[in-house]
Design an enzyme around this catalytic site. Structure first.
Site, PDB file in Angstrom:
ATOM      1  N   CYS A 193       0.844  -1.193   0.000  1.00 47.28           N
ATOM      2  CA  CYS A 193       0.000   0.000   0.000  1.00 47.28           C
ATOM      3  C   CYS A 193       0.879   1.242   0.000  1.00 47.28           C
ATOM      4  O   CYS A 193       1.939   1.267   0.620  1.00 47.28           O
ATOM      5  CB  CYS A 193      -0.954   0.003   1.193  1.00 47.28           C
ATOM      6  N   GLU A 194       0.415   2.234  -0.717  1.00 44.70           N
ATOM      7  CA  GLU A 194       1.234   3.439  -0.849  1.00 44.70           C
ATOM      8  C   GLU A 194       1.140   4.332   0.385  1.00 44.70           C
ATOM      9  O   GLU A 194       1.894   5.280   0.512  1.00 44.70           O
ATOM     10  CB  GLU A 194       0.836   4.222  -2.107  1.00 44.70           C
ATOM     11  N   HIS A 195       0.235   4.029   1.287  1.00 43.24           N
ATOM     12  CA  HIS A 195       0.097   4.875   2.480  1.00 43.24           C
ATOM     13  C   HIS A 195       1.059   4.479   3.590  1.00 43.24           C
ATOM     14  O   HIS A 195       1.495   5.324   4.357  1.00 43.24           O
ATOM     15  CB  HIS A 195      -1.341   4.809   3.002  1.00 43.24           C
ATOM     16  N   HIS A 196       1.361   3.174   3.685  1.00 42.40           N
ATOM     17  CA  HIS A 196       2.233   2.704   4.767  1.00 42.40           C
ATOM     18  C   HIS A 196       3.433   1.906   4.254  1.00 42.40           C
ATOM     19  O   HIS A 196       4.260   1.479   5.050  1.00 42.40           O
ATOM     20  CB  HIS A 196       1.449   1.815   5.731  1.00 42.40           C
ATOM     21  N   GLN A 232      -5.790  -0.571  -3.243  1.00 44.89           N
ATOM     22  CA  GLN A 232      -6.461  -1.714  -3.871  1.00 44.89           C
ATOM     23  C   GLN A 232      -7.476  -1.279  -4.924  1.00 44.89           C
ATOM     24  O   GLN A 232      -7.633  -1.927  -5.959  1.00 44.89           O
ATOM     25  CB  GLN A 232      -7.132  -2.565  -2.783  1.00 44.89           C
ATOM     26  N   HIS A 288      -4.888  -6.506   4.333  1.00 46.29           N
ATOM     27  CA  HIS A 288      -3.946  -5.401   4.417  1.00 46.29           C
ATOM     28  C   HIS A 288      -3.219  -5.405   5.756  1.00 46.29           C
ATOM     29  O   HIS A 288      -3.838  -5.247   6.812  1.00 46.29           O
ATOM     30  CB  HIS A 288      -4.687  -4.064   4.250  1.00 46.29           C
ATOM     31  N   CYS A 339      -1.311  -3.201   6.996  1.00 51.66           N
ATOM     32  CA  CYS A 339      -1.326  -1.910   7.705  1.00 51.66           C
ATOM     33  C   CYS A 339      -2.565  -1.801   8.591  1.00 51.66           C
ATOM     34  O   CYS A 339      -2.533  -1.144   9.622  1.00 51.66           O
ATOM     35  CB  CYS A 339      -1.254  -0.754   6.715  1.00 51.66           C
TER      36      CYS A 339
HETATM   37 ZN    ZN Z   1      -1.822   1.053   4.206  1.00 54.94          ZN
END
Ligand code: ZN
Length: 306
Positions: free
Chosen positions: A198-201, A239, A267, A269
């Protein structure tokens, strides 16, 4: 990746010294000393280089005392912006500024990519700084025996996990028109493994993708659909976008009557940090054409998928 020479640093330092003199005015610079705070860590070497060409400049140990800040590189601009926010009106100088795209001949314009400064050692050790700093951040000792090979492994693993950036879906989606004449029924590939981050974490998410399409004169090798999923999964993702990219790419290259993509992933994260219960699955779908518009086609897709 460009390894900067000492000559390139010197040239940039002269330009930066000139910019500082211009900013504060020659008279002001002559009259009083200009306090510069070097931004850790790269700004320290940069400030020493600039100081040689700007005799009125002296270095201070805290940002509060500064008349200006000096850094080696403005990359995303995030560091500079953070300083601007905290110290309003105090100018920020850098040897190289990617935002301005002002580079001397040694660097080359407009996008020089990854710059390696002489004080960062070779390019590999510069990249190795990332995992080493991460280990320090989490309170580990990068010198501990068990971690000796970790920075190198880390970089190789991340190269694999993001190999999709260097891959083009069109190289994979070789379309066959031969043998597709009587194919107008749903083609479905189930349980394609998905391993993404994931690009956030930058945390892993993983699961399966189910990809179906109704041909319209063109078909594609079934293994190619798995490859397509992998190309997009091996990038930083959310996703929802991963799902849409697969559907849109198949639509673009196959021009089918319909496309359906369903992805089910866990996920890390969310699960490992207590935000969402363990074992929960996130389901996303993207339907195009007949699989979006025609309830019977859509129902068939969903039924076969189960
Ligand atoms: Zn994430």
């Amino acid at each position: 990746m460009i390894k900067l020479s000492h000559q390139a640093i010197e040239t940039a330092a002269i330009a930066t010294a000139r910019a500082i003199t211009e900013h504060f005015g020659i008279k002001a610079v002559a009259r009083r000393m200009v306090a510069a705070f070097p931004v850790p860590r790269g700004g320290v070497a940069a400030a020493y280089a600039v100081r040689k060409h700007c005799p009125s400049l002296y270095l201070v140990d805290t940002a509060d005392e500064a008349d200006c800040f000096i850094d080696d590189l403005v990359d995303s601009g995030r560091t500079r912006d953070a300083y601007a926010e905290q110290f309003e009106g105090i100018p920020f100088f850098a040897l190289f500024d990617k935002q301005k795209q002002v580079f001397n001949d040694e660097v080359g314009a407009p996008d020089p990519g990854w710059l390696v400064f002489p004080w960062e050692g070779n390019s590999q050790s510069s990249a190795s700084d990332i995992p080493i700093r991460l280990l320090q951040f989490i309170g580990e000792d990068p010198g501990r025996g068990g971690l000796a090979e970790t920075p190198g492994r880390f970089l190789r693993a991340w190269s694999d996990w993001t190999i999709g950036y260097g891959q083009d879906p069109k190289d994979v989606l070789k379309v066959f028109e031969d043998g597709a004449e009587r194919c107008d029924q749903l083609v479905l590939v189930k349980d394609i493994p998905v391993y993404s981050h994931c690009e956030h974490h930058l945390a892993p998410f993983f699961g399966v993708a189910h990809v179906g399409y109704i041909p319209n004169g063109k078909i594609v090798g079934l293994s190619k659909i798995s490859r397509l999923v992998d190309i997009f999964a091996k990038r930083l993702q959310v996703q929802e976008r991963l799902t849409n990219q697969i559907a849109d790419t198949l639509t673009e290259y196959l021009d089918p009557l319909g496309v359906g993509v369903v992805i089910e992933c866990r996920h890390m994260c969310m699960e490992s940090r207590g935000i969402q219960r363990q074992g929960s699955t996130t389901i996303t779908s993207a339907m195009r054409g007949a699989l979006l518009d025609e309830p019977s086609a859509r129902a068939e897709f969903l039924a076969i998928m189960k």
